[in-house]
Design an enzyme around this catalytic site. Structure first.
Site, PDB file in Angstrom:
ATOM      1  N   TYR A 150      -4.951  -1.688   5.778  1.00  0.00           N
ATOM      2  CA  TYR A 150      -4.415  -1.800   4.419  1.00  0.00           C
ATOM      3  C   TYR A 150      -2.993  -1.244   4.361  1.00  0.00           C
ATOM      4  O   TYR A 150      -2.074  -1.896   3.850  1.00  0.00           O
ATOM      5  CB  TYR A 150      -5.334  -1.026   3.471  1.00  0.00           C
ATOM      6  CG  TYR A 150      -4.854  -0.917   2.044  1.00  0.00           C
ATOM      7  CD1 TYR A 150      -5.069  -1.948   1.134  1.00  0.00           C
ATOM      8  CD2 TYR A 150      -4.218   0.240   1.591  1.00  0.00           C
ATOM      9  CE1 TYR A 150      -4.650  -1.831  -0.189  1.00  0.00           C
ATOM     10  CE2 TYR A 150      -3.800   0.364   0.275  1.00  0.00           C
ATOM     11  CZ  TYR A 150      -4.014  -0.671  -0.611  1.00  0.00           C
ATOM     12  OH  TYR A 150      -3.601  -0.551  -1.906  1.00  0.00           O
ATOM     13  N   LYS A 154       0.540  -3.237   3.578  1.00  0.00           N
ATOM     14  CA  LYS A 154       1.477  -2.836   2.523  1.00  0.00           C
ATOM     15  C   LYS A 154       2.867  -2.565   3.126  1.00  0.00           C
ATOM     16  O   LYS A 154       3.886  -2.948   2.535  1.00  0.00           O
ATOM     17  CB  LYS A 154       0.964  -1.582   1.799  1.00  0.00           C
ATOM     18  CG  LYS A 154      -0.248  -1.831   0.910  1.00  0.00           C
ATOM     19  CD  LYS A 154       0.092  -2.689  -0.317  1.00  0.00           C
ATOM     20  CE  LYS A 154      -1.074  -2.828  -1.280  1.00  0.00           C
ATOM     21  NZ  LYS A 154      -0.796  -3.787  -2.367  1.00  0.00           N
TER      22      LYS A 154
END
Lengths: 327, 327
Positions: A150, A154
């Site tokens: 994750y 990002k």
């Protein structure tokens, strides 16, 4: 102006949309149309202008083009598979969080190749772009070294946002959200869930589990502050950002002990007694790799504001989520 | 062991292959087969084992799978569209430098999902992942903030390499190469071209143009050092890297004036007089945003070694490129 919100059905998305619809203005401009997209069609709040709700998975071919049909001049991109799911399902995380974001950027670029179109794009990033080993206070030039898929997705999105902005395809700003507390709703399985739970549940007269020590320190802001960050970013003149288009948002560096003391002040000893200590080594180990404190002076100088105490964060929760509080 | 070199026809690739083929060993293991890939089929050097030369564009569907057919345990990934071309052709840069790299990582992951396969992958990154504003000496935790699409693509590839390594799909190491001087061959149009040209041309009895001031400082290593970095990375136990899989390589921080003094010592005043000063504001402005000096202590502690003076860099050139030197 048309405003597109991608990820409009999520917790922060819903609160953002409700504020946009109520005010009818963002960044000093009147909103003519709200286009609300999410993997399930978001609910439409009361709004004086036009409102479209669209079930849309950005990572599917052509979907981003459809969302840009009316050439929205402001885009909020909040859609993401959360940290735990991106870790459990590698392919889904990359498909949604990387390919989805890239599809959006590419659709904007292609639209701009046919006519003049350079929308403002506000991207919700995360402090998960940082990973241990970290200094006690993380500075503005700390390297992006995520420890999750994750966080990697990002960080990559931040890099793309900066390059597409530099090339003039869009006007991007990435805001790295702190851990958001107090999240309304039910307890969830996220490793960070207890940070909300140990306040939300006792305030609602229910028991909560605390899996780590009182000394654990982390970086927080309220859902209300998160919405204000997004709105402030939408109105910000990005020439003040220079080439570095993503910013660590201000937040509150506080310990679990600080949270508990604020709970005691807000709701008394009875509420504090509803916190049950159940040490969990796995959660303790995960949380130990997380950031504890930031120098967010760049964002502060640009006018972003967060809470300065857990008393304020609890107050925002009591005001914004009155139904979730015990009588 | 089978060894795959992607980008084998480039300047560093050719030198790497020639050393691999001559020694027949890398990281303490005998090379059974060399698989040499590039967009045009690379030349095959003399080699005692098997050798395959493959014309291959990584970004085309299925190509990465083909290159992995014999499950090479060591992969060098050097293939890239260079900085100037990635800036001039946005789509080609992303296709080759990002999609190509991702296709390789995905092909490795998919191969490993069917059988046990976790190859070592040595990735050639670049100091272009850093961009101004920068400190005088760039530390090991400086943020990746590229100012070119090429640098963005390299930074994203570093992030992917780290995540794929963390998930156990491959054993990656990224090495950030300094500006390589003295590049053999003809002058090129790269903004950095003069750093090689002002030595290479005068050493060959020809005139060279210097577009910037003598005070301009930058970060250098020889082609020989670059090949040694790659070979050392191939043999390195990556558990010593922790979660941060990319390393700034050691180099020499030197000024154009330092270069000229070394040229004078190596080839005399007549050679220095072959440098014609022709200030170019565009090049000066580009170069002003480049890194000048690094703390590369992490790589140094792991045994990576570069030249310590321009005298050494010139000596390496005279030894490795005897035909390009004036009699």
């Amino acid at each position: 102006m048309d405003v597109l919100v991608i990820g409009a059905a999520g917790m922060v998305g819903r609160k953002l949309v409700s504020k946009l619809a109520a005010g009818g203005v963002v960044g000093g401009r009147v909103i003519d149309r709200l286009i609300l997209a999410d993997v399930v069609a978001p609910e439409a709040p009361a709004f004086e202008g036009n409102i479209d709700t669209v079930p849309a998975d950005l990572s599917e071919p052509g979907v981003a083009d459809t969302l840009l049909a009316t050439r929205p001049q402001l885009i909020f991109h909040l859609a993401a598979v959360v940290s735990g799911e991106a870790e459990a399902d590698f392919e889904k995380g990359y498909r949604v969080n990387l390919d989805g974001t890239r599809a959006l950027l590419e659709a904007v670029r292609m639209a701009g190749s046919k006519e003049s179109y350079v929308p403002k794009l506000v991207f919700a990033s995360s402090i998960a772009v940082f990973g241990a080993p970290l200094p006690e206070v993380i500075g503005e030039t700390e390297c992006l070294a995520p420890l999750t898929s994750y966080g990697t997705q990002k960080a990559i999105s931040e890099l793309l946002l900066a390059d597409y902005s530099r090339r003039g395809f869009l006007d991007g700003i990435g805001i790295r959200l702190p851990t958001i507390v107090i999240r309304p709703g039910k307890p969830n399985k996220a490793a960070s869930g207890f940070f909300s739970g140990i306040l939300r549940e006792p305030l609602a007269g229910q028991e909560a589990v605390l899996p780590v020590d009182d000394s654990v320190r982390h970086w927080f802001a309220s859902p209300r502050a998160a919405v204000n960050f997004l709105l402030h970013a939408a109105g910000l003149d990005t020439s003040r950002l220079g080439s570095r288009r993503s910013l660590t948002m201000p937040g509150l560096s506080a310990t679990v002990g600080d949270q508990i003391e604020a709970l005691r002040r807000a709701a008394g000893e009875a509420a504090v007694r509803r916190i049950r200590r159940e040490p969990d080594e796995t959660i303790a180990r995960i949380v130990a790799g997380w950031p504890q404190n930031f120098d967010a002076s760049r964002a502060a100088a640009l006018g972003f504001v967060a809470e300065k105490s857990f008393d304020e964060i609890i107050k925002a929760h009591l005001e914004d989520e009155p139904r979730s509080v015990a009588a």
